[in-house]
Design an enzyme around this catalytic site. Structure first.
Site, PDB file in Angstrom:
ATOM      1  N   ARG A  29      76.211  76.040  20.613  1.00 18.71           N
ATOM      2  CA  ARG A  29      75.358  75.609  19.108  1.00 18.71           C
ATOM      3  C   ARG A  29      74.024  75.375  19.663  1.00 18.71           C
ATOM      4  NH1 ARG A  29      78.205  74.494  14.181  1.00 18.71           N
ATOM      5  NH2 ARG A  29      80.173  75.679  14.404  1.00 18.71           N
ATOM      6  N   GLY A  45      75.887  82.825  10.855  1.00 17.77           N
ATOM      7  CA  GLY A  45      75.407  81.658  11.803  1.00 17.77           C
ATOM      8  C   GLY A  45      73.751  81.240  11.609  1.00 17.77           C
ATOM      9  N   THR A  96      69.756  87.107  13.135  1.00 23.47           N
ATOM     10  CA  THR A  96      71.055  86.950  14.226  1.00 23.47           C
ATOM     11  C   THR A  96      70.634  86.513  15.613  1.00 23.47           C
ATOM     12  OG1 THR A  96      72.687  87.901  15.346  1.00 23.47           O
ATOM     13  CG2 THR A  96      70.894  89.335  14.278  1.00 23.47           C
ATOM     14  N   VAL A  97      71.135  85.483  16.114  1.00 18.32           N
ATOM     15  CA  VAL A  97      71.073  85.062  17.490  1.00 18.32           C
ATOM     16  C   VAL A  97      71.519  86.214  18.310  1.00 18.32           C
ATOM     17  CG1 VAL A  97      70.605  82.731  17.028  1.00 18.32           C
ATOM     18  CG2 VAL A  97      73.072  83.790  17.694  1.00 18.32           C
ATOM     19  N   ASP A  98      72.531  87.005  17.732  1.00 14.84           N
ATOM     20  CA  ASP A  98      73.084  88.099  18.724  1.00 14.84           C
ATOM     21  C   ASP A  98      72.307  89.349  18.880  1.00 14.84           C
ATOM     22  OD1 ASP A  98      75.382  86.331  18.980  1.00 14.84           O
ATOM     23  OD2 ASP A  98      76.374  87.281  17.093  1.00 14.84           O
TER      24      ASP A  98
END
Lengths: 429, 429
Positions: free
Chosen positions: B312, B36, B162-164
């Protein structure tokens, strides 16, 4: 506050002979906000407060909590001496710092008018500024009309705001440019995100605009939108799906922007679901974008899709204030206050026009003007038909030229802990 | 490019005796992106390219289009001589400028490994930098392991994103801080928007995080969140609804943040709908926030609710890059390139640790380090249990102290037409 008193006397002495002869007592003005918040509605509030500090036409500036609803309940907050720092933060604080309401005064119900006049009398309020949209300008009109007969010393002045940009006699409305700036940024960023993938999926962005497609249309200015669905064009399911299929066949992708107010020819909103129109047995819940995504997947054009709904995030995001917008919103507040020095100024709204000479030279220049509230109320300015390309293909270059200057520039934001600093809303104090 | 050749020779002469004795031919490095997109994944890419301009360890820097998927298909783009201006724009361009993929190499399928080695041979590629998350670091590990036996001159180096924020051996992951900054801004702005109204309605914000609640938890740092639903805590419908009711009774409002990965004790995602758990006959479609809103309305606590889903929009919004984040992402790219001067450097990932001495003094300072890719892959770092308050009440002060410095600062963005300027993605050229 002897120095303030002093300047009031000075100012009053500079005013017209007529006003000097009146020997009016010190009075108060009231300012309130109504309808859906925007990113710059507080800039207009700051403009009114600051104008009175620069030229204290009024002894006090009171804020009405939760619009007309709170004013009727005598919920007021003294804003007269807000510090320069607080005013700076107020300008960049999104949403309605006084709280808002959706209360609409009815012309045939005089009780509310009477009650409002009593509250105004109790606080020596001469002038009420009302910052709001279509309905609020109707309230200004109704109040001014009633006061002409029943309370001639009371005045009502409108300051427009709306993210929908659908007021008639203006070039555009404060609040819309900043919402458009957020929408354009997120359109461009999510288009880049979408383009990073190879898998076949559709992307559908939904933005606000129940009756007018200005905000949806503004998403097209970066060239990132493949198909645009506006409330102004009756939605034709088969024709639209043919365009979606053509985009996928030509480019392997399709990025769609849908206005929340998109509807079929019979007036049914897409957000009400597609059941009545798609021949499928299952209900499609959710907003217009969800419906559009689902019909594309159900038709088998692509197996999956992504929906991004920008409802509240777009209208209230101060991190993307347009400098043009915040400046104009502030100026409208200032201008409304300044024009109220004229005791005959009532039932009027200040608005923005685009200077035609500058526009002819390719420059953007705003002019402020005042007009009767009745011209601002009860009409909806839809996105112009001549700016809409056929077959959902977006907008014309003329529309892009209209939008472009509105989203220009960024105010220098005061940051705190990594995000824009804000004041504590007055309705929460 | 004689001047570049010249500096390569100079640099090579300064390297270890061992390397000089090797008389290696001019080689190439490859950089690709996977998983992502984030707001700063391109800053890491810019770091690799710029490092090679400052110290041309490699004759060419090639970009792999669409991650390992495009590399296997020999889709490469020469990034060696990207101009200073393009590098500046690349740093602020969100999403993956090379395109991305979700292709996972399988350790038991050697064909892909062989094919990759052939592509590398064909372009004289010695080192491959892979910018990605958990799976991509597993790819780096698998490739390095395979190469040790089968292609010892080929090296594989990971750069995390990662955005996570769920990688194990690091303090945090590039991409997360900027996503958190967007999420915090929109949390604060939408909370103000929500607070402007008097009518009873619930507000539910949904953010990304399928397995870990870092992003949802970060929304709490401004104090705007009443209730927080994380994947780390099994969702108890009755207990949660009791808390919602209590908030409305105490304050008249309830602002909820839900992670997309929120789930019941049996592992069922809330986003799968509430049918199995609410005793109501109708299906609830949509994401976790939609489910939460619907169960609150169906239970009769309030008649209506608003859902804002930030999927998003949060991960790819360059207008709210954190300066800390973009700087660190860039530095990781630089550092990975610089460390690759050591011919033994393979199967490694560069990461960020928080300097403990600085932290003890209340300051934030990042340290870069390198560790085996195996330590970065195949683990999920969940949001710590000791930072979660009971009964959905949010996060502890320790968690706030962890998040705060990450979202500090704003890069000076180059603007174009009112929005941040970007480059044309390489996969679209």
């Amino acid at each position: 506050m002897p120095h303030v008193l002093g300047s009031i006397i000075l100012v009053r002495m500079r005013q017209s002979d007529q006003r000097e002869q009146e020997h009016r007592p010190m009075s108060t003005c009231l300012v309130a906000q109504s309808g859906g918040p925007t990113a710059v509605i507080n800039a207009s509030l700051a403009g009114v407060i600051r104008a009175n500090q620069l030229n204290p036409l009024y002894d006090r500036v009171l804020g009405g909590i939760h619009g007309i609803e709170g004013v009727l309940a005598d919920q007021l907050y003294d804003l007269t001496d807000l510090s320069e720092h607080d005013l700076e933060l107020l300008r960049q604080t999104p949403s309605s710092a006084l709280g808002t309401c959706r209360y609409k005064l009815k012309r045939d119900d005089e009780a509310d008018f009477r009650r409002l006049a009593d509250v105004m009398d109790a606080h020596d309020i001469e002038t009420m500024f009302y910052i709001g949209g279509n309905d609020s300008m109707d309230t200004v009109d109704a109040l001014a009309e009633w006061a002409a007969e029943n309370a001639p010393s009371k005045r009502f002045i409108g300051i427009p705001k709306t993210v929908d940009n659908d007021l008639v006699p203006v070039d555009h409305c404060p609040g819309f440019p900043s919402a458009a700036k957020v929408a354009c940024q997120i359109t461009h960023a999510t288009r880049l995100d979408y383009d990073a993938y190879t898998r076949p999926e559709v992307f559908v962005l939904e933005v606000m605009g129940r009756d007018a497609g200005w905000l949806a249309a503004s998403c097209c200015i970066t060239g990132d939108v493949d198909l645009l669905v506006l409330p102004e064009v009756a939605f034709d399911r088969d024709a639209f799906l043919a365009e979606v299929r053509a985009k996928f066949e030509a480019t392997g992708s399709c990025y769609i922007v849908v206005s929340e107010g998109a509807r079929y020819a019979d007036g049914t909103y897409l957000s009400a679901g597609d059941t009545a129109h798609d021949g499928f047995a299952h209900a499609v819940l959710g907003g217009a974008a969800q419906t559009v995504k689902q019909m594309i997947v159900d038709t088998g054009i692509v197996p999956r899709g992504v929906v991004q709904d920008l409802s509240r995030a777009a209208r209230s995001s101060n991190f993307a204030q347009s400098l043009v917008d915040v400046t104009e919103a502030y100026d409208l507040g200032m201008s409304a206050h300044m024009r109220s020095a004229d005791p005959a100024f009532t039932g009027q709204v200040v608005g923005i026009r685009r200077n035609p000479e500058a526009a002819a030279e390719g420059r953007y220049e705003a002019e402020l003007f005042a007009g009767p509230a009745s011209e601002f109320a009860n009409f909806v300015k839809r996105f112009p038909a001549e700016w809409i390309l056929p077959n959902y293909q977006g907008i014309t270059p003329e529309a892009v030229a209209y939008f472009r200057p509105l989203i220009e520039g960024e105010p220098k934001l005061v940051m705190k802990g990594g995000i824009p600093a804000t004041i504590v809303p007055f309705n929460k104090r």
